[in-house]
Scaffold this motif. Structure first.
Motif, PDB file in Angstrom:
ATOM      1  N   LEU A 195       8.021  19.224 -13.221  1.00 21.14           N
ATOM      2  CA  LEU A 195       8.172  19.422 -14.662  1.00 21.14           C
ATOM      3  C   LEU A 195       7.343  20.608 -15.159  1.00 21.14           C
ATOM      4  O   LEU A 195       7.800  21.378 -16.018  1.00 21.14           O
ATOM      5  N   MET A 196       6.161  20.769 -14.620  1.00 23.74           N
ATOM      6  CA  MET A 196       5.323  21.917 -15.000  1.00 23.74           C
ATOM      7  C   MET A 196       5.979  23.226 -14.574  1.00 23.74           C
ATOM      8  O   MET A 196       5.991  24.204 -15.326  1.00 23.74           O
ATOM      9  N   GLN A 197       6.533  23.251 -13.366  1.00 21.14           N
ATOM     10  CA  GLN A 197       7.231  24.452 -12.900  1.00 21.14           C
ATOM     11  C   GLN A 197       8.432  24.754 -13.779  1.00 21.14           C
ATOM     12  O   GLN A 197       8.669  25.912 -14.147  1.00 21.14           O
ATOM     13  N   MET A 198       9.185  23.723 -14.124  1.00 24.15           N
ATOM     14  CA  MET A 198      10.351  23.916 -14.984  1.00 24.15           C
ATOM     15  C   MET A 198       9.937  24.424 -16.358  1.00 24.15           C
ATOM     16  O   MET A 198      10.580  25.314 -16.926  1.00 24.15           O
ATOM     17  N   GLN A 199       8.857  23.872 -16.898  1.00 26.69           N
ATOM     18  CA  GLN A 199       8.369  24.301 -18.205  1.00 26.69           C
ATOM     19  C   GLN A 199       7.929  25.761 -18.160  1.00 26.69           C
ATOM     20  O   GLN A 199       8.235  26.538 -19.062  1.00 26.69           O
ATOM     21  N   THR A 200       7.235  26.145 -17.101  1.00 23.64           N
ATOM     22  CA  THR A 200       6.785  27.528 -16.950  1.00 23.64           C
ATOM     23  C   THR A 200       7.974  28.474 -16.857  1.00 23.64           C
ATOM     24  O   THR A 200       8.008  29.513 -17.531  1.00 23.64           O
ATOM     25  N   ARG A 201       8.966  28.115 -16.060  1.00 23.50           N
ATOM     26  CA  ARG A 201      10.162  28.957 -15.925  1.00 23.50           C
ATOM     27  C   ARG A 201      10.939  29.022 -17.231  1.00 23.50           C
ATOM     28  O   ARG A 201      11.424  30.081 -17.623  1.00 23.50           O
ATOM     29  N   PHE A 202      11.066  27.889 -17.898  1.00 23.37           N
ATOM     30  CA  PHE A 202      11.777  27.856 -19.168  1.00 23.37           C
ATOM     31  C   PHE A 202      11.075  28.732 -20.198  1.00 23.37           C
ATOM     32  O   PHE A 202      11.719  29.476 -20.936  1.00 23.37           O
ATOM     33  N   GLN A 203       9.756  28.653 -20.240  1.00 23.56           N
ATOM     34  CA  GLN A 203       8.980  29.475 -21.178  1.00 23.56           C
ATOM     35  C   GLN A 203       9.171  30.952 -20.870  1.00 23.56           C
ATOM     36  O   GLN A 203       9.367  31.765 -21.778  1.00 23.56           O
ATOM     37  N   ALA A 204       9.135  31.320 -19.607  1.00 28.80           N
ATOM     38  CA  ALA A 204       9.323  32.726 -19.227  1.00 28.80           C
ATOM     39  C   ALA A 204      10.728  33.201 -19.599  1.00 28.80           C
ATOM     40  O   ALA A 204      10.895  34.306 -20.136  1.00 28.80           O
TER      41      ALA A 204
ATOM     42  N   ASP B 198       0.831  -1.205   0.000  1.00 27.59           N
ATOM     43  CA  ASP B 198       0.000   0.000   0.000  1.00 27.59           C
ATOM     44  C   ASP B 198       0.867   1.256   0.000  1.00 27.59           C
ATOM     45  O   ASP B 198       0.580   2.215  -0.698  1.00 27.59           O
ATOM     46  N   GLY B 199       1.910   1.227   0.776  1.00 32.42           N
ATOM     47  CA  GLY B 199       2.829   2.365   0.847  1.00 32.42           C
ATOM     48  C   GLY B 199       3.528   2.586  -0.475  1.00 32.42           C
ATOM     49  O   GLY B 199       3.754   3.719  -0.882  1.00 32.42           O
ATOM     50  N   SER B 200       3.871   1.520  -1.176  1.00 34.35           N
ATOM     51  CA  SER B 200       4.539   1.652  -2.473  1.00 34.35           C
ATOM     52  C   SER B 200       3.615   2.306  -3.487  1.00 34.35           C
ATOM     53  O   SER B 200       4.035   3.166  -4.256  1.00 34.35           O
ATOM     54  N   ALA B 201       2.363   1.889  -3.490  1.00 33.28           N
ATOM     55  CA  ALA B 201       1.401   2.467  -4.426  1.00 33.28           C
ATOM     56  C   ALA B 201       1.213   3.950  -4.124  1.00 33.28           C
ATOM     57  O   ALA B 201       1.211   4.786  -5.042  1.00 33.28           O
ATOM     58  N   GLN B 202       1.059   4.278  -2.854  1.00 34.09           N
ATOM     59  CA  GLN B 202       0.886   5.687  -2.469  1.00 34.09           C
ATOM     60  C   GLN B 202       2.161   6.470  -2.746  1.00 34.09           C
ATOM     61  O   GLN B 202       2.125   7.587  -3.235  1.00 34.09           O
ATOM     62  N   SER B 203       3.298   5.866  -2.416  1.00 35.58           N
ATOM     63  CA  SER B 203       4.578   6.523  -2.637  1.00 35.58           C
ATOM     64  C   SER B 203       4.811   6.786  -4.126  1.00 35.58           C
ATOM     65  O   SER B 203       5.289   7.842  -4.510  1.00 35.58           O
ATOM     66  N   THR B 204       4.453   5.805  -4.956  1.00 30.24           N
ATOM     67  CA  THR B 204       4.603   5.964  -6.408  1.00 30.24           C
ATOM     68  C   THR B 204       3.690   7.072  -6.915  1.00 30.24           C
ATOM     69  O   THR B 204       4.102   7.905  -7.726  1.00 30.24           O
ATOM     70  N   ALA B 205       2.463   7.109  -6.441  1.00 28.56           N
ATOM     71  CA  ALA B 205       1.514   8.150  -6.853  1.00 28.56           C
ATOM     72  C   ALA B 205       2.004   9.530  -6.401  1.00 28.56           C
ATOM     73  O   ALA B 205       1.946  10.500  -7.161  1.00 28.56           O
ATOM     74  N   ASP B 206       2.513   9.588  -5.168  1.00 27.66           N
ATOM     75  CA  ASP B 206       3.041  10.865  -4.664  1.00 27.66           C
ATOM     76  C   ASP B 206       4.248  11.323  -5.477  1.00 27.66           C
ATOM     77  O   ASP B 206       4.374  12.494  -5.821  1.00 27.66           O
ATOM     78  N   MET B 207       5.116  10.373  -5.786  1.00 26.72           N
ATOM     79  CA  MET B 207       6.313  10.707  -6.553  1.00 26.72           C
ATOM     80  C   MET B 207       5.935  11.158  -7.958  1.00 26.72           C
ATOM     81  O   MET B 207       6.499  12.104  -8.490  1.00 26.72           O
ATOM     82  N   THR B 208       4.976  10.487  -8.562  1.00 26.67           N
ATOM     83  CA  THR B 208       4.512  10.864  -9.900  1.00 26.67           C
ATOM     84  C   THR B 208       3.935  12.271  -9.886  1.00 26.67           C
ATOM     85  O   THR B 208       4.259  13.091 -10.750  1.00 26.67           O
ATOM     86  N   ALA B 209       3.101  12.561  -8.898  1.00 24.11           N
ATOM     87  CA  ALA B 209       2.510  13.897  -8.784  1.00 24.11           C
ATOM     88  C   ALA B 209       3.599  14.946  -8.555  1.00 24.11           C
ATOM     89  O   ALA B 209       3.573  16.029  -9.158  1.00 24.11           O
ATOM     90  N   PHE B 210       4.566  14.619  -7.717  1.00 22.29           N
ATOM     91  CA  PHE B 210       5.661  15.543  -7.437  1.00 22.29           C
ATOM     92  C   PHE B 210       6.473  15.834  -8.700  1.00 22.29           C
ATOM     93  O   PHE B 210       6.785  16.981  -9.008  1.00 22.29           O
ATOM     94  N   VAL B 211       6.806  14.780  -9.437  1.00 21.26           N
ATOM     95  CA  VAL B 211       7.603  14.943 -10.661  1.00 21.26           C
ATOM     96  C   VAL B 211       6.815  15.734 -11.706  1.00 21.26           C
ATOM     97  O   VAL B 211       7.370  16.612 -12.376  1.00 21.26           O
ATOM     98  N   GLN B 212       5.534  15.438 -11.854  1.00 23.99           N
ATOM     99  CA  GLN B 212       4.708  16.183 -12.811  1.00 23.99           C
ATOM    100  C   GLN B 212       4.646  17.661 -12.439  1.00 23.99           C
ATOM    101  O   GLN B 212       4.767  18.538 -13.301  1.00 23.99           O
TER     102      GLN B 212
END
Length: 96
Positions: free
Chosen positions: A34-43, A17-31
């Motif tokens: 990446l969105m923050q990096m894309q926004t900064r790069f665009q600016a 259960d922790g792995s599934a939650q940890s994976t979901a949290d990590m995926t959300a964190f990475v996404q």
């Protein structure tokens, strides 16, 4: 058994259960990252393009000013051509 402070689950069912939650949290964190990096790069890209455009305009203005000065010098040069010839011959005479 694992140390409770190490962050490693002790029980097998917590691990799955922790792995599934940890994976979901990590995926959300990475996404999110990446969105923050894309926004900064665009600016930054827009800022760089803006600066390049501004420099291009300034270069055009400088080129126009140089051409205007050349035109003025050309018209002044027609009225006093002997001054240019005298200046050119003086260093040659002094070196002989």
């Amino acid at each position: 058994m694992a140390n409770p402070n190490s962050g490693i689950p002790i029980k097998a069912e917590q691990d799955s259960d922790g792995s599934a939650q940890s994976t979901a949290d990590m995926t959300a964190f990475v996404q999110n990252l990446l969105m923050q990096m894309q926004t900064r790069f665009q600016a930054m890209s827009e800022n760089i393009i803006s600066k390049i455009d501004e420099m291009g305009l300034r270069i055009d203005e400088l080129e126009q000013s140089i051409n205007d000065l050349k035109a003025e010098m050309g018209s002044d040069g027609l009225t006093t051509p002997s001054k240019t010839k005298d200046e050119g011959s003086k260093p040659a005479d002094s070196s002989a």
